[in-house]
Design a protein around this motif. Sequence first.
Motif, PDB file in Angstrom:
ATOM      1  N   GLN A  26      44.771  29.848  37.728  1.00  0.00           N
ATOM      2  CA  GLN A  26      43.431  30.143  38.232  1.00  0.00           C
ATOM      3  C   GLN A  26      43.488  31.094  39.422  1.00  0.00           C
ATOM      4  OE1 GLN A  26      40.467  29.382  36.884  1.00  0.00           O
ATOM      5  NE2 GLN A  26      39.626  30.696  38.468  1.00  0.00           N
ATOM      6  N   ALA A  27      44.491  30.952  40.271  1.00  0.00           N
ATOM      7  CA  ALA A  27      44.644  31.855  41.417  1.00  0.00           C
ATOM      8  C   ALA A  27      44.911  33.279  40.952  1.00  0.00           C
ATOM      9  CB  ALA A  27      45.770  31.364  42.321  1.00  0.00           C
ATOM     10  N   VAL A  28      45.724  33.438  39.919  1.00  0.00           N
ATOM     11  CA  VAL A  28      46.013  34.779  39.388  1.00  0.00           C
ATOM     12  C   VAL A  28      44.754  35.379  38.765  1.00  0.00           C
ATOM     13  CG1 VAL A  28      47.328  36.053  37.645  1.00  0.00           C
ATOM     14  CG2 VAL A  28      48.458  34.326  39.044  1.00  0.00           C
ATOM     15  N   ARG A  85      42.076  38.810  31.253  1.00  0.00           N
ATOM     16  CA  ARG A  85      41.796  38.168  29.962  1.00  0.00           C
ATOM     17  C   ARG A  85      43.041  37.501  29.386  1.00  0.00           C
ATOM     18  NH1 ARG A  85      37.633  42.275  26.826  1.00  0.00           N
ATOM     19  NH2 ARG A  85      35.945  42.067  28.333  1.00  0.00           N
ATOM     20  N   ARG A  86      44.186  38.121  29.569  1.00  0.00           N
ATOM     21  CA  ARG A  86      45.431  37.500  29.106  1.00  0.00           C
ATOM     22  C   ARG A  86      45.688  36.185  29.836  1.00  0.00           C
ATOM     23  NH1 ARG A  86      49.953  42.290  28.701  1.00  0.00           N
ATOM     24  NH2 ARG A  86      49.597  42.770  26.528  1.00  0.00           N
ATOM     25  N   PHE A  87      45.491  36.190  31.139  1.00  0.00           N
ATOM     26  CA  PHE A  87      45.718  34.971  31.915  1.00  0.00           C
ATOM     27  C   PHE A  87      44.686  33.901  31.595  1.00  0.00           C
ATOM     28  CE2 PHE A  87      48.674  37.485  34.403  1.00  0.00           C
ATOM     29  CZ  PHE A  87      49.663  36.553  34.672  1.00  0.00           C
ATOM     30  N   MET A 107      54.271  31.888  33.692  1.00  0.00           N
ATOM     31  CA  MET A 107      53.244  32.826  34.108  1.00  0.00           C
ATOM     32  C   MET A 107      53.330  34.086  33.244  1.00  0.00           C
ATOM     33  SD  MET A 107      51.672  31.216  36.482  1.00  0.00           S
ATOM     34  CE  MET A 107      50.780  32.270  37.589  1.00  0.00           C
ATOM     35  N   ASP A 108      54.014  33.975  32.114  1.00  0.00           N
ATOM     36  CA  ASP A 108      54.194  35.111  31.219  1.00  0.00           C
ATOM     37  C   ASP A 108      52.985  35.213  30.293  1.00  0.00           C
ATOM     38  OD1 ASP A 108      55.059  37.141  29.617  1.00  0.00           O
ATOM     39  OD2 ASP A 108      56.878  36.132  28.919  1.00  0.00           O
ATOM     40  N   GLY A 113      49.972  34.516  26.453  1.00  0.00           N
ATOM     41  CA  GLY A 113      48.538  34.659  26.663  1.00  0.00           C
ATOM     42  C   GLY A 113      47.757  35.138  25.462  1.00  0.00           C
ATOM     43  N   GLY A 114      48.427  35.740  24.534  1.00  0.00           N
ATOM     44  CA  GLY A 114      47.726  36.233  23.358  1.00  0.00           C
ATOM     45  C   GLY A 114      47.392  37.707  23.485  1.00  0.00           C
TER      46      GLY A 114
END
Length: 146
Positions: A26-28, A85-87, A107-108, A113-114
């Motif tokens: 969420q922070a990222v 969007r990835r995150f 965190m990758d 993430g898709g």
Amino acid sequence: MTVQPAAPAAPAPFCPEEVKHLEFLQAVIARHANTSFLVKSWAMTVSGAFIAVATRGPSWRTAAVAVALAAGFWLLDSYYLRQERRFRTLYERVADRGSTQVPPFTMDAEQHGGPVPWRAVALSRTMLLSYGVLVALDTMTVLFLA
């Protein structure tokens, strides 16, 4: 005597490690959203300044620089929106325990993430309304001054 159907079982609470992982993600996401906002504000400010200078001159070359800068900011903002969007997808996968297994504290977002197509992000409604209008106005200024 009627038999009552059993109430659905409440999902098990997240363990502290899962909560911390979600907080990191969420922070990222928040950082990417903030950066995207800053890029938009800089794009508007810089473009406006160049157009103001161009119309005082008048110089179509200065206005052309504004077009190039607005397009550059568009690409930069598209990058940050794509990463965000990835995150978000990674966050959803971590939060949904039934989906594919995501390694703890990963965190990758590229791998887990898709896929998020670059073109779909750059040409999204938000980006077109922000930068498409800016580039169109700057282009019209170039044509007017030429």
